[in-house]
Design an enzyme around this catalytic site. Sequence first.
Site, PDB file in Angstrom:
ATOM      1  N   CYS A  81      -4.911   0.979   6.570  1.00 15.54           N
ATOM      2  CA  CYS A  81      -5.164   2.428   6.496  1.00 15.54           C
ATOM      3  C   CYS A  81      -6.456   2.776   5.761  1.00 15.54           C
ATOM      4  O   CYS A  81      -6.853   3.934   5.732  1.00 15.54           O
ATOM      5  CB  CYS A  81      -3.989   3.162   5.849  1.00 15.54           C
ATOM      6  SG  CYS A  81      -3.824   2.909   4.077  1.00 15.54           S
ATOM      7  N   CYS A 141       0.459   3.216   3.570  1.00 12.67           N
ATOM      8  CA  CYS A 141       1.009   2.790   4.873  1.00 12.67           C
ATOM      9  C   CYS A 141       2.070   1.709   4.760  1.00 12.67           C
ATOM     10  O   CYS A 141       2.554   1.225   5.782  1.00 12.67           O
ATOM     11  CB  CYS A 141      -0.124   2.326   5.784  1.00 12.67           C
ATOM     12  SG  CYS A 141      -0.875   0.759   5.285  1.00 12.67           S
ATOM     13  N   CYS A 151      -8.304  -6.209  -9.461  1.00 11.60           N
ATOM     14  CA  CYS A 151      -7.907  -5.185 -10.414  1.00 11.60           C
ATOM     15  C   CYS A 151      -7.527  -3.933  -9.620  1.00 11.60           C
ATOM     16  O   CYS A 151      -8.395  -3.218  -9.125  1.00 11.60           O
ATOM     17  CB  CYS A 151      -9.068  -4.917 -11.368  1.00 11.60           C
ATOM     18  SG  CYS A 151      -8.653  -3.857 -12.737  1.00 11.60           S
ATOM     19  N   CYS A 211      -6.917  -1.267   1.608  1.00  5.30           N
ATOM     20  CA  CYS A 211      -5.906  -1.719   2.558  1.00  5.30           C
ATOM     21  C   CYS A 211      -6.568  -1.883   3.923  1.00  5.30           C
ATOM     22  O   CYS A 211      -7.241  -0.977   4.389  1.00  5.30           O
ATOM     23  CB  CYS A 211      -4.784  -0.687   2.620  1.00  5.30           C
ATOM     24  SG  CYS A 211      -3.571  -0.994   3.928  1.00  5.30           S
ATOM     25  N   CYS A 217       0.841  -1.189   0.000  1.00  4.82           N
ATOM     26  CA  CYS A 217       0.000   0.000   0.000  1.00  4.82           C
ATOM     27  C   CYS A 217       0.883   1.248   0.000  1.00  4.82           C
ATOM     28  O   CYS A 217       1.788   1.367   0.820  1.00  4.82           O
ATOM     29  CB  CYS A 217      -0.902  -0.007   1.239  1.00  4.82           C
ATOM     30  SG  CYS A 217      -1.891   1.492   1.426  1.00  4.82           S
TER      31      CYS A 217
END
Length: 166
Positions: A135, A87, A155, A132, A84
């Site tokens: 976060c 984070c 995707c 995510c 991510c």
Amino acid sequence: MYSRRQLLLAGGGLGVAVLAGGLLKQLDLVSDADAAETFEVNHTDAEWRSLLTAEQYAILREEGTERPYSSTLNDEHRAGLFACAGCALPLFSSSTKFNSHTGWPSFWQPLDNAVASHTDTSYGVVRKEIHCRRCGGHQGHVFDDGPQPTGLRYCMNGAAMTFTAA
């Protein structure tokens, strides 16, 4: 002053919207839990804007979508981890990446305990949005037209991720 026809049409439209929302909840396509999710990593809007590029902010915090074929991660084929951009939590292994020919990095499975999802009803369709789990940063959507062994296609927006080679 409103005409009788305008009032009837407005009332009918409101009724249809209420019924549709109730039907989606009854079919378990939308839940109240979606809106109540909390995350380990939290920042103010100003902090997020200072931590992310304008494109990352638009995708991760405003659920935007990058243009297809615009991300360098779409052509990333080395062994490693995709994390991510908000984070740094590892989300996907390169071993599950495949070429979906859609223009976005696609995976058939996330890492364990990496992502979460909620129902997205934007654009008049019901989709599963992926974010995510640490976060809450928007990553993309999952579809059921991927390869085996899962049959899923995660995707993802390349701008919402970073890549670290193994």
